[in-house]
Write a protein that holds these residues in place. Structure first.
Motif, short mmCIF file in Angstrom:
data_model
loop_
_atom_site.label_atom_id
_atom_site.label_comp_id
_atom_site.label_asym_id
_atom_site.label_seq_id
_atom_site.Cartn_x
_atom_site.Cartn_y
_atom_site.Cartn_z
N VAL A 128 0.82 -1.21 0.00
CA VAL A 128 0.00 0.00 0.00
C VAL A 128 0.85 1.25 0.00
O VAL A 128 0.37 2.35 -0.29
CB VAL A 128 -0.98 0.04 1.20
N PHE A 195 -12.39 -5.00 -0.57
CA PHE A 195 -11.42 -6.09 -0.52
C PHE A 195 -11.86 -7.09 0.54
O PHE A 195 -11.84 -6.80 1.74
CB PHE A 195 -10.03 -5.54 -0.22
N PRO A 268 -8.21 -9.92 -1.40
CA PRO A 268 -7.04 -9.10 -1.09
C PRO A 268 -5.72 -9.85 -1.24
O PRO A 268 -4.67 -9.22 -1.35
CB PRO A 268 -7.27 -8.69 0.38
N ASP A 272 -4.08 -6.57 -6.08
CA ASP A 272 -3.33 -5.46 -5.50
C ASP A 272 -4.25 -4.27 -5.28
O ASP A 272 -5.28 -4.12 -5.96
CB ASP A 272 -2.19 -5.03 -6.44
N LEU A 273 -3.88 -3.43 -4.35
CA LEU A 273 -4.68 -2.24 -4.05
C LEU A 273 -4.91 -1.40 -5.30
O LEU A 273 -6.01 -0.92 -5.56
CB LEU A 273 -3.99 -1.41 -2.97
N THR A 274 -3.88 -1.25 -6.10
CA THR A 274 -3.98 -0.39 -7.29
C THR A 274 -4.77 -1.03 -8.42
O THR A 274 -5.01 -0.38 -9.45
CB THR A 274 -2.59 -0.01 -7.80
N TYR A 276 -7.79 -1.81 -7.98
CA TYR A 276 -9.17 -1.41 -7.71
C TYR A 276 -9.73 -0.68 -8.92
O TYR A 276 -9.03 0.12 -9.55
CB TYR A 276 -9.22 -0.50 -6.48
N TRP A 279 -8.90 3.12 -10.27
CA TRP A 279 -8.00 3.59 -9.22
C TRP A 279 -7.39 4.95 -9.55
O TRP A 279 -7.30 5.83 -8.68
CB TRP A 279 -6.90 2.57 -8.98
N ARG A 287 -8.81 6.76 -1.73
CA ARG A 287 -7.70 5.80 -1.83
C ARG A 287 -7.19 5.42 -0.44
O ARG A 287 -6.89 4.26 -0.17
CB ARG A 287 -6.55 6.41 -2.64
N LEU A 290 -9.59 3.09 1.13
CA LEU A 290 -9.49 1.78 0.51
C LEU A 290 -8.22 1.05 0.97
O LEU A 290 -8.23 -0.16 1.15
CB LEU A 290 -9.48 1.92 -1.02
N GLY A 291 -7.15 1.80 1.18
CA GLY A 291 -5.94 1.19 1.71
C GLY A 291 -6.16 0.63 3.10
O GLY A 291 -5.70 -0.49 3.41
N TYR A 294 -8.15 -2.48 2.70
CA TYR A 294 -7.32 -3.55 2.12
C TYR A 294 -6.49 -4.25 3.20
O TYR A 294 -6.51 -5.47 3.32
CB TYR A 294 -6.42 -2.95 1.06
#
Length: 358
Positions: A128, A195, A268, A272-274, A276, A279, A287, A290-291, A294
């Motif tokens: 993240v 996630f 998750p 990956d977070l990115t 999403y 994004w 963001r 969301l992090g 996650y």
């Protein structure tokens, strides 16, 4: 005379429920920070980071001589704290409480977490980057290290392992909002995806259930009865899966007369977070939320249920079955909806739009 319980963390979410439960059987001496707390009990200012809790030798000895049982609930619970700060308070504080218990010759009860062994998510948490500073694994490591300190105690001890602590069982009331409440609000606001794997367990337990268990263990301790090395204050096999948890959350939102958009679930551990959706056009504040979601989802693990402990019949605390798990979480969500204004559903927002509540 009633037995004396030395208690740390009385102003916290758990401590503020434990104190009324203990007060039925114990005289409470609150071990607080340097500032007194507005509660009708004796208070002693301490420093968990310092040798002898920041007391001189005479004061430390005098404090130890009062104890029939020690209940250690205090700690640094911030996912954004540095590893150094977390270990200084959590592991260091546990070491000082062990020293106090040994000086007192009294049993020691310690509130850890059911998630203490969840370290495997650390590598994926690092992905993240600068999006958010939340690192649950650092907190979990500090609690695991504190657990090891407690196990070194030469007096009887018990490690209490609550899962995610929710509001009171009767009405979902909570003295202050927690990270999980922020996630619940974010989803209720209409987040299109979150996630979570459908089979991950969202194990939540009411704070008054945990308080009842702490009181029961303290009573066992002063009676000289054997203490369990670990007491799992959890929903255990009855814990809702993420899919079931979303079902209850959505039903609560619609029951409150609000529209609800069921979010898609993104694994998750494989996403990956990115990755999403959209994004690059998502607001920075979204963001960050969301992090947080996650890394919190990573900590839920692979779907295995936690154990759930029981106590002797005379001290039995409420057990959670699947129906109770749904009802208790519905209470929690209803309280949140009553206390907080959750906006209607919003679709994924570009950087120029207002962000959903988080």
């Amino acid at each position: 005379m009633r037995p004396v319980a030395l208690v740390t963390g009385i102003s916290g979410v758990l401590g503020s429920a434990v104190v009324p439960a203990l007060a039925q059987s114990f005289e409470i001496v609150a071990l607080t920070g340097r500032r007194p707390i507005d509660l009708p009990c004796r208070q002693v200012g301490i420093d968990l980071r310092a040798p002898r809790l920041g007391l001189d030798a005479a004061a430390f000895k005098a404090l130890a001589q009062q104890a029939d049982v020690i209940v250690h609930l205090a700690g640094n619970v911030r996912y954004t704290a540095s590893a150094e700060d977390l270990h200084a308070v959590n592991e260091g504080g546990a070491a000082q409480m062990v020293a106090l218990a040994e000086a007192a010759g009294s049993p020691l009860l310690y509130a850890s977490t059911a998630f203490a062994a969840r370290h495997t998510q650390a590598a994926r948490e690092a992905s993240v980057g600068a999006v958010c500073s939340s690192r649950p694994s650092a907190y979990h490591r500090s609690k695991a290290a504190a657990d090891d300190r407690i196990r070194s105690c030469t007096q009887p001890w018990s490690i209490i392992r609550p899962s995610i602590v929710m509001g009171d069982s009767l009405d979902g009331a909570m003295p202050e909002l927690q990270n999980m409440h922020q996630i619940m609000m974010f989803i209720a606001a209409g987040l299109p995806a979150i996630f979570a794997r459908p089979d991950q367990r969202v194990d939540m337990v009411p704070r008054d259930h945990v308080a009842a268990a702490v009181n029961a263990l303290a009573r066992l301790a002063v009676e000289g009865s054997p203490l369990p090395g670990e007491y799992w204050a959890t929903a255990g096999p009855a814990a809702l899966t993420a899919a079931e948890w979303i079902d209850v959350l959505g039903a609560s939102v619609t029951a409150a007369g609000l529209p609800f958009q069921r979010p898609a679930l993104l694994d998750p551990f494989t996403t990956d977070l990115t990755d999403y959706p959209q994004w690059e056009t998502t607001r920075r504040s979204v963001r960050r939320a969301l992090g947080n979601l996650y890394v919190s989802a990573l900590a839920l693990g692979d779907g295995d249920a936690f154990p759930a402990s029981t106590l002797p019949e005379s001290l039995r605390v409420p057990e959670i079955d699947p129906a109770a798990a749904r009802s208790l979480f519905a209470n929690d969500m209803a309280w949140l909806l009553q206390k907080r204004i959750v906006p209607g559903p919003r679709h994924h927002e570009p950087a120029t739009a207002a962000s959903p509540a988080a």
